[in-house]
Scaffold this motif. Structure first.
Motif: not given
Length: 226
Positions: A5-8, A44-45, A185-186, A198-200
């Motif tokens: 879930i977290h971005p690379s 954000v989860w 989030k993609e 989603f992203r913040l």
């Protein structure tokens, strides 16, 4: 959850120039212009890491835990919600105040025990069409009865606009600059995350803890009623 879930870090970190390109650029431009600092992207989860809890878990672009919210109650809007750092230290506390005729009302407090709010928050309600979701006022303006835009120390105003249900909204200052944005989030390898991840994206001049507090407030105002 098995999906990452977290971005690379490779997705958001700016690649460093090679030593050769730095030398050539310095030779051509002895005094290169300063580059603006890049925004910080969090994932954000909408889930607590604790069993049987509601809440949020927030990671940075490298997968490090930054913020967390652990709420044991599952019965609608909460009276008090604490935003903590990775170690469990309270950063901000969101407290629901008396419901007013003009709309729902919250306060954002420093830490967990502060008596005076840093911000006073109202869900936007208007008889006319408006893009605004919520407005925040500093304590000084709130005490004076001012229902103005979000203001931080220094007097600058901010307003939340967009659609939290679709995870597409932003916090704008008085010059219409986006200080923080909530984004979908993609999908990764064909796997979609839905609305729970989603992203913040937060600009360097904006407090990321306040940005996350706004996410929590939007969830209380809108998300819990969908």
């Amino acid at each position: 959850m098995r999906k990452k879930i977290h971005p690379s870090s490779s997705s958001f970190d700016t690649p460093k120039p090679s030593l050769a390109s730095c030398v050539d650029h310095h030779h051509l431009h002895p005094h290169p212009p300063l580059q603006a600092a890049a925004p910080t992207t969090f994932t954000v989860w909408r889930k607590s890491l604790l069993f049987n809890c509601n809440g949020f878990t927030v990671f940075d672009s490298k997968g490090n835990l930054i913020y967390r919210v652990d709420n044991y109650s599952k019965s609608g809007s909460q009276g008090e919600i604490v935003l903590m750092d990775a170690a469990g230290k309270p950063c901000l506390t969101i407290r629901r105040k008396t419901k007013l005729i003009l709309g729902e009302h919250w306060g954002i407090y420093e830490g967990e025990t502060a008596a005076n709010p840093r911000f006073s928050v109202r869900k936007h309600k208007s008889l006319f069409q408006s893009k605004a979701l919520a407005r925040l006022s500093p304590r000084s303006a709130a005490l004076a009865g001012c229902d103005c835009k979000v203001s931080v120390a220094g007097g600058e105003g901010f307003e939340v606009e967009g659609s939290y249900k679709q995870r597409r909204c932003a916090v704008f200052d008085e010059k219409r600059r986006a200080m923080a944005e909530i984004q979908l989030k993609e999908a990764v390898s064909g796997a979609a995350f839905g609305l729970d991840v989603f992203r913040l994206v937060v600009q360097p001049s904006f407090d990321s803890a306040v940005a996350m507090a706004i996410v929590i407030l939007l969830e209380e105002m809108i998300g819990s009623k969908t």
